[in-house]
Scaffold this motif. Sequence first.
Motif, PDB file in Angstrom:
ATOM      1  N   LYS A  85       0.860  -1.151  -0.071  1.00 14.11           N
ATOM      2  CA  LYS A  85      -0.133  -0.008   0.113  1.00 14.11           C
ATOM      3  C   LYS A  85       0.894   1.177  -0.003  1.00 14.11           C
ATOM      4  O   LYS A  85       1.923   1.161   0.300  1.00 14.11           O
ATOM      5  CB  LYS A  85      -0.868  -0.116   1.221  1.00 14.11           C
ATOM      6  CG  LYS A  85      -1.975  -1.343   1.149  1.00 14.11           C
ATOM      7  CD  LYS A  85      -2.643  -1.222   2.321  1.00 14.11           C
ATOM      8  CE  LYS A  85      -3.453  -2.438   2.564  1.00 14.11           C
ATOM      9  NZ  LYS A  85      -2.763  -3.628   2.428  1.00 14.11           N
ATOM     10  N   GLN A  86       0.528   2.595  -0.232  1.00 14.46           N
ATOM     11  CA  GLN A  86       0.888   3.419  -0.294  1.00 14.46           C
ATOM     12  C   GLN A  86       1.589   3.931   1.059  1.00 14.46           C
ATOM     13  O   GLN A  86       1.074   3.605   2.229  1.00 14.46           O
ATOM     14  CB  GLN A  86      -0.056   4.805  -0.446  1.00 14.46           C
ATOM     15  CG  GLN A  86       0.770   6.230  -0.407  1.00 14.46           C
ATOM     16  CD  GLN A  86       1.491   6.633  -1.410  1.00 14.46           C
ATOM     17  OE1 GLN A  86       1.552   5.908  -2.644  1.00 14.46           O
ATOM     18  NE2 GLN A  86       2.627   7.302  -1.307  1.00 14.46           N
ATOM     19  N   ILE A 118       2.878  -0.001  -5.380  1.00 11.57           N
ATOM     20  CA  ILE A 118       1.775  -0.140  -4.914  1.00 11.57           C
ATOM     21  C   ILE A 118       0.917  -1.134  -5.458  1.00 11.57           C
ATOM     22  O   ILE A 118       0.758  -1.021  -6.700  1.00 11.57           O
ATOM     23  CB  ILE A 118       0.975   1.525  -4.924  1.00 11.57           C
ATOM     24  CG1 ILE A 118       1.864   2.538  -3.996  1.00 11.57           C
ATOM     25  CG2 ILE A 118      -0.387   1.240  -4.442  1.00 11.57           C
ATOM     26  CD1 ILE A 118       1.350   3.532  -4.259  1.00 11.57           C
ATOM     27  N   SER A 162       5.043   7.956  -8.879  1.00  8.68           N
ATOM     28  CA  SER A 162       3.755   8.075  -7.996  1.00  8.68           C
ATOM     29  C   SER A 162       3.522   6.665  -7.504  1.00  8.68           C
ATOM     30  O   SER A 162       3.044   6.719  -6.390  1.00  8.68           O
ATOM     31  CB  SER A 162       2.845   8.653  -8.678  1.00  8.68           C
ATOM     32  OG  SER A 162       2.366   7.890  -9.821  1.00  8.68           O
ATOM     33  N   SER A 163       3.985   5.791  -8.228  1.00  9.98           N
ATOM     34  CA  SER A 163       3.753   4.349  -7.691  1.00  9.98           C
ATOM     35  C   SER A 163       4.792   3.856  -6.738  1.00  9.98           C
ATOM     36  O   SER A 163       5.023   2.699  -6.493  1.00  9.98           O
ATOM     37  CB  SER A 163       3.539   3.453  -8.825  1.00  9.98           C
ATOM     38  OG  SER A 163       4.723   3.324  -9.769  1.00  9.98           O
ATOM     39  N   ILE A 165       7.209   3.521  -3.569  1.00  9.51           N
ATOM     40  CA  ILE A 165       6.942   3.604  -2.426  1.00  9.51           C
ATOM     41  C   ILE A 165       8.108   3.110  -1.457  1.00  9.51           C
ATOM     42  O   ILE A 165       8.035   2.477  -0.118  1.00  9.51           O
ATOM     43  CB  ILE A 165       5.663   2.766  -1.692  1.00  9.51           C
ATOM     44  CG1 ILE A 165       5.584   1.309  -2.138  1.00  9.51           C
ATOM     45  CG2 ILE A 165       4.356   3.537  -2.142  1.00  9.51           C
ATOM     46  CD1 ILE A 165       6.568   0.482  -1.706  1.00  9.51           C
ATOM     47  N   HIS A 287       7.867  11.240   1.802  1.00 11.50           N
ATOM     48  CA  HIS A 287       6.830  11.700   0.966  1.00 11.50           C
ATOM     49  C   HIS A 287       6.760  13.027   0.548  1.00 11.50           C
ATOM     50  O   HIS A 287       7.097  13.834   1.602  1.00 11.50           O
ATOM     51  CB  HIS A 287       5.572  11.111   1.806  1.00 11.50           C
ATOM     52  CG  HIS A 287       5.449   9.571   1.840  1.00 11.50           C
ATOM     53  ND1 HIS A 287       5.313   8.765   0.790  1.00 11.50           N
ATOM     54  CD2 HIS A 287       5.260   8.951   3.076  1.00 11.50           C
ATOM     55  CE1 HIS A 287       5.062   7.487   1.293  1.00 11.50           C
ATOM     56  NE2 HIS A 287       5.103   7.486   2.535  1.00 11.50           N
TER      57      HIS A 287
END
Length: 287
Positions: A85-86, A118, A162-163, A165, A287
Motif C-alpha cells: 500500500k501507499q 503499490i 507516483s507508484s 513507495i 513523501h
Amino acid sequence: MSKIKRYSRTCIAALLFLNFNMFAVRYFFSPKAATSKKSGTKENDMEANRIVNDEYMLKMKKATANNNISIPSSNKSDLSKYIIKQGDTLWDLSSAFEIDVDSIIKANSLESPDELKIGQAILIPDVDAQKVASVENQTATQAAKAPSAKSASPKKVASRSSSSINIGIWPVHGRISSGFGNRNGKFHKGIDIAAPTGTDVYAYAGGRVVFSGWDNGGYGYLVIISHGSGLETYYAHNSRLLVKTGARVNKGQHIADVGNTGDSHGSHSHFEIRRNGTPVNPLSYLH
C-alpha cells in the motif's frame, strides 16, 4: 579262511562308512562351512533385494514422468501474501512481521529493497494469514496519522514515480530551516526541521533502535534506527528520548520529542538518512 575274508570285508566297509560320516560331520558343522553357507544366503538375499529395488525405482520414475505422483518438499517455508500500500517499505514490513529484510527480499527474488510498487503482492515467509490481516490494519491506521512537511521541495518529491513507495514518512511536523549539502563552508549531512520543543518525533520507517542516548559529537540526545540493508536514520537534538537501544519500532511511532540539545541553535529536529554509512539527501526518501 573264508571266515577271515568275510570279516576283513566287513571291517573295511565299516571303516569306510565311519570315515565318510566323520568327514560329513566335520564339513557341515565346522565354523568355516557355517560361514560359507551364511555368506551364500546373504549374497542371495542382497541380489534379490537389488532386483526388487531396481524394479521399484523404475516404476517410480515412470509414475513421476507421467505426473501420477508428486513429491512434496520439506524445505518450503509457509508463505503468506501481503498487498503493498501507499507508504509501505520493506523495513516497515520487516519490523511489523518481525523478520529480516533479507528474508523478504529472498522470498520474492527482489534485486533491490527499492523495487516495491503499490498493489504489488509480496510473499511473507513464516507468517500466517491472521498476522498479515493484523498488520494491514495497523499500516492503514499509521498512514492516516503520518506527518508531512509543507515546505518540502515539490520538484524533488514529484521527481519520484507516483507508484514508488520505497520512501518513509516525515519525522516531524514543521518547516525545513536548513537543507542537505554545503552550508557555511561545511557539509550538512541532513535536514533541519524547525518545531517547538516537545513536538513529537516519529520513526521514518520500521526498524531496530541501534542507539538511543547522549552523543558527544554535537547531536545531543540522539536516536539512530537501523532499517536493514544498510539503511539508517538519525534523529538529533531531542529534548526527550522515548525508546531504548535494542527496541523494535514501527513506522510513525513516537520515539522522541524535539529539543535544542547538543550543538544546536534553536529548537529543531536534525534528520539524517544514511545508506551503508554514507549520508544521502533525505528529501529523496520522503513523501
